[in-house]
Scaffold this motif. Structure first.
Motif, PDB file in Angstrom:
ATOM      1  N   ILE A  46       0.839  -1.202   0.000  1.00 13.03           N
ATOM      2  CA  ILE A  46       0.000   0.000   0.000  1.00 13.03           C
ATOM      3  C   ILE A  46       0.875   1.252   0.000  1.00 13.03           C
ATOM      4  O   ILE A  46       0.600   2.220  -0.713  1.00 13.03           O
ATOM      5  CB  ILE A  46      -0.971  -0.021   1.197  1.00 13.03           C
ATOM      6  N   GLY A  47       1.954   1.227   0.773  1.00 12.96           N
ATOM      7  CA  GLY A  47       2.874   2.365   0.806  1.00 12.96           C
ATOM      8  C   GLY A  47       3.524   2.613  -0.537  1.00 12.96           C
ATOM      9  O   GLY A  47       3.632   3.761  -0.993  1.00 12.96           O
ATOM     10  N   LYS A  48       3.966   1.556  -1.211  1.00 13.08           N
ATOM     11  CA  LYS A  48       4.583   1.707  -2.534  1.00 13.08           C
ATOM     12  C   LYS A  48       3.587   2.266  -3.546  1.00 13.08           C
ATOM     13  O   LYS A  48       3.918   3.147  -4.342  1.00 13.08           O
ATOM     14  CB  LYS A  48       5.131   0.373  -3.021  1.00 13.08           C
ATOM     15  N   GLY A  49       2.360   1.751  -3.511  1.00 14.72           N
ATOM     16  CA  GLY A  49       1.331   2.252  -4.428  1.00 14.72           C
ATOM     17  C   GLY A  49       1.008   3.711  -4.168  1.00 14.72           C
ATOM     18  O   GLY A  49       0.832   4.501  -5.105  1.00 14.72           O
ATOM     19  N   THR A  50       0.958   4.085  -2.903  1.00 15.39           N
ATOM     20  CA  THR A  50       0.674   5.472  -2.546  1.00 15.39           C
ATOM     21  C   THR A  50       1.794   6.394  -3.016  1.00 15.39           C
ATOM     22  O   THR A  50       1.538   7.483  -3.542  1.00 15.39           O
ATOM     23  CB  THR A  50       0.486   5.592  -1.020  1.00 15.39           C
ATOM     24  N   LYS A  51       3.037   5.959  -2.864  1.00 15.07           N
ATOM     25  CA  LYS A  51       4.170   6.770  -3.335  1.00 15.07           C
ATOM     26  C   LYS A  51       4.113   6.952  -4.851  1.00 15.07           C
ATOM     27  O   LYS A  51       4.442   8.028  -5.361  1.00 15.07           O
ATOM     28  CB  LYS A  51       5.492   6.122  -2.926  1.00 15.07           C
ATOM     29  N   GLN A  52       3.685   5.919  -5.566  1.00 16.79           N
ATOM     30  CA  GLN A  52       3.547   6.052  -7.017  1.00 16.79           C
ATOM     31  C   GLN A  52       2.478   7.085  -7.356  1.00 16.79           C
ATOM     32  O   GLN A  52       2.654   7.891  -8.277  1.00 16.79           O
ATOM     33  CB  GLN A  52       3.195   4.708  -7.649  1.00 16.79           C
ATOM     34  N   LEU A  53       1.365   7.059  -6.631  1.00 16.99           N
ATOM     35  CA  LEU A  53       0.307   8.048  -6.870  1.00 16.99           C
ATOM     36  C   LEU A  53       0.800   9.452  -6.549  1.00 16.99           C
ATOM     37  O   LEU A  53       0.502  10.405  -7.282  1.00 16.99           O
ATOM     38  CB  LEU A  53      -0.930   7.722  -6.034  1.00 16.99           C
ATOM     39  N   ARG A  61      -1.428   0.606  -9.528  1.00 20.96           N
ATOM     40  CA  ARG A  61      -2.496  -0.154  -8.884  1.00 20.96           C
ATOM     41  C   ARG A  61      -1.881  -1.063  -7.831  1.00 20.96           C
ATOM     42  O   ARG A  61      -0.735  -1.504  -7.968  1.00 20.96           O
ATOM     43  CB  ARG A  61      -3.281  -1.005  -9.891  1.00 20.96           C
ATOM     44  N   ILE A  62      -2.641  -1.353  -6.826  1.00 15.90           N
ATOM     45  CA  ILE A  62      -2.207  -2.226  -5.748  1.00 15.90           C
ATOM     46  C   ILE A  62      -2.965  -3.537  -5.874  1.00 15.90           C
ATOM     47  O   ILE A  62      -4.187  -3.533  -6.045  1.00 15.90           O
ATOM     48  CB  ILE A  62      -2.502  -1.584  -4.377  1.00 15.90           C
ATOM     49  N   GLU A  63      -2.238  -4.641  -5.809  1.00 21.72           N
ATOM     50  CA  GLU A  63      -2.888  -5.953  -5.896  1.00 21.72           C
ATOM     51  C   GLU A  63      -3.738  -6.169  -4.641  1.00 21.72           C
ATOM     52  O   GLU A  63      -3.248  -6.082  -3.527  1.00 21.72           O
ATOM     53  CB  GLU A  63      -1.840  -7.051  -5.998  1.00 21.72           C
ATOM     54  N   LEU A  77      -7.618   2.848  -2.742  1.00 23.13           N
ATOM     55  CA  LEU A  77      -6.513   3.518  -3.426  1.00 23.13           C
ATOM     56  C   LEU A  77      -6.535   3.230  -4.918  1.00 23.13           C
ATOM     57  O   LEU A  77      -6.213   4.109  -5.736  1.00 23.13           O
ATOM     58  CB  LEU A  77      -5.180   3.101  -2.806  1.00 23.13           C
ATOM     59  N   ASN A  78      -6.928   2.030  -5.301  1.00 24.51           N
ATOM     60  CA  ASN A  78      -7.056   1.708  -6.726  1.00 24.51           C
ATOM     61  C   ASN A  78      -8.150   2.539  -7.381  1.00 24.51           C
ATOM     62  O   ASN A  78      -7.996   3.018  -8.507  1.00 24.51           O
ATOM     63  CB  ASN A  78      -7.321   0.216  -6.921  1.00 24.51           C
ATOM     64  N   ARG A  79      -9.273   2.706  -6.675  1.00 25.23           N
ATOM     65  CA  ARG A  79     -10.357   3.540  -7.221  1.00 25.23           C
ATOM     66  C   ARG A  79      -9.915   5.003  -7.308  1.00 25.23           C
ATOM     67  O   ARG A  79     -10.237   5.694  -8.273  1.00 25.23           O
ATOM     68  CB  ARG A  79     -11.616   3.392  -6.373  1.00 25.23           C
ATOM     69  N   LEU A  80      -9.160   5.457  -6.319  1.00 19.88           N
ATOM     70  CA  LEU A  80      -8.624   6.819  -6.355  1.00 19.88           C
ATOM     71  C   LEU A  80      -7.698   6.992  -7.550  1.00 19.88           C
ATOM     72  O   LEU A  80      -7.774   7.998  -8.263  1.00 19.88           O
ATOM     73  CB  LEU A  80      -7.871   7.125  -5.055  1.00 19.88           C
ATOM     74  N   ALA A  81      -6.831   6.016  -7.796  1.00 21.04           N
ATOM     75  CA  ALA A  81      -5.916   6.084  -8.937  1.00 21.04           C
ATOM     76  C   ALA A  81      -6.695   6.145 -10.244  1.00 21.04           C
ATOM     77  O   ALA A  81      -6.346   6.921 -11.150  1.00 21.04           O
ATOM     78  CB  ALA A  81      -4.970   4.888  -8.929  1.00 21.04           C
ATOM     79  N   ALA A  82      -7.747   5.337 -10.355  1.00 25.55           N
ATOM     80  CA  ALA A  82      -8.562   5.342 -11.574  1.00 25.55           C
ATOM     81  C   ALA A  82      -9.245   6.702 -11.761  1.00 25.55           C
ATOM     82  O   ALA A  82      -9.304   7.229 -12.880  1.00 25.55           O
ATOM     83  CB  ALA A  82      -9.590   4.221 -11.529  1.00 25.55           C
ATOM     84  N   THR A  83      -9.742   7.271 -10.682  1.00 20.81           N
ATOM     85  CA  THR A  83     -10.396   8.575 -10.758  1.00 20.81           C
ATOM     86  C   THR A  83      -9.401   9.658 -11.161  1.00 20.81           C
ATOM     87  O   THR A  83      -9.696  10.496 -12.022  1.00 20.81           O
ATOM     88  CB  THR A  83     -11.039   8.927  -9.396  1.00 20.81           C
ATOM     89  N   LEU A  84      -8.223   9.627 -10.554  1.00 20.34           N
ATOM     90  CA  LEU A  84      -7.196  10.611 -10.907  1.00 20.34           C
ATOM     91  C   LEU A  84      -6.767  10.446 -12.363  1.00 20.34           C
ATOM     92  O   LEU A  84      -6.524  11.441 -13.062  1.00 20.34           O
ATOM     93  CB  LEU A  84      -5.991  10.472  -9.978  1.00 20.34           C
ATOM     94  N   GLN A  85      -6.701   9.219 -12.821  1.00 24.72           N
ATOM     95  CA  GLN A  85      -6.337   8.953 -14.215  1.00 24.72           C
ATOM     96  C   GLN A  85      -7.405   9.519 -15.159  1.00 24.72           C
ATOM     97  O   GLN A  85      -7.084  10.135 -16.175  1.00 24.72           O
ATOM     98  CB  GLN A  85      -6.168   7.449 -14.422  1.00 24.72           C
ATOM     99  N   GLN A  86      -8.681   9.344 -14.799  1.00 21.61           N
ATOM    100  CA  GLN A  86      -9.763   9.903 -15.623  1.00 21.61           C
ATOM    101  C   GLN A  86      -9.703  11.427 -15.634  1.00 21.61           C
ATOM    102  O   GLN A  86      -9.873  12.053 -16.692  1.00 21.61           O
ATOM    103  CB  GLN A  86     -11.122   9.453 -15.090  1.00 21.61           C
ATOM    104  N   TYR A  87      -9.475  12.044 -14.480  1.00 17.16           N
ATOM    105  CA  TYR A  87      -9.378  13.504 -14.414  1.00 17.16           C
ATOM    106  C   TYR A  87      -8.190  14.005 -15.233  1.00 17.16           C
ATOM    107  O   TYR A  87      -8.276  15.042 -15.896  1.00 17.16           O
ATOM    108  CB  TYR A  87      -9.255  13.992 -12.977  1.00 17.16           C
ATOM    109  N   ASP A  88      -7.097  13.274 -15.202  1.00 15.18           N
ATOM    110  CA  ASP A  88      -5.915  13.666 -15.969  1.00 15.18           C
ATOM    111  C   ASP A  88      -6.209  13.614 -17.466  1.00 15.18           C
ATOM    112  O   ASP A  88      -5.839  14.519 -18.215  1.00 15.18           O
ATOM    113  CB  ASP A  88      -4.733  12.760 -15.608  1.00 15.18           C
TER     114      ASP A  88
END
Length: 99
Positions: A46-53, A61-63, A77-88
C-alpha cells in the motif's frame, strides 16, 4: 507419607504448568510473527502504491488479495488512482480542445 505425596503432586503440577505456559508463549509468539509479517507486507504494498500516486503515476495499482480492512484500503486507493487517471485524461483533452 501424605505430606511427601502432596509435595510431589504440587511439584509435578508446577512443572506441567510451567511447560504449558512456555508452550503457549512460543505458540503465541509464532502466531504474532506470522500475522505481523503478513500485515507488514500488505502495508508495504500500500505504501509503494501510494508513493507512485504521489509522484503522479496514475496507472499505479495495488494488488488486492485480502478481504479485510487492508484489502478495502488497497481497493480504495485503486479507485482513487482510476479517478485521478480519468481527471488527468479529461484535463489533457480539455487543454487540447481549447488550444
Amino acid at each position: 507419607i501424605n505430606r511427601e505425596m502432596d509435595h510431589n503432586f504440587l511439584l509435578e503440577q508446577n512443572r506441567s504448568l510451567a511447560f504449558l505456559c512456555a508452550a503457549t508463549f512460543l505458540l503465541a509468539a509464532a502466531a504474532a510473527f506470522y500475522l505481523s509479517k503478513d500485515i507488514v507486507s500488505a502495508l508495504d504494498q500500500i505504501g509503494k502504491g501510494t508513493k507512485q500516486l504521489i509522484s503522479g503515476d496514475w496507472q499505479a495499482r495495488i494488488e488486492v488479495s485480502r478481504k479485510d480492512e487492508l484489502g478495502q484500503l488497497a481497493g480504495a486507493l485503486n479507485r482513487l488512482a482510476a479517478t485521478l487517471q480519468q481527471y488527468d485524461r479529461a484535463h489533457k483533452q480539455w487543454l487540447a480542445d481549447t488550444s
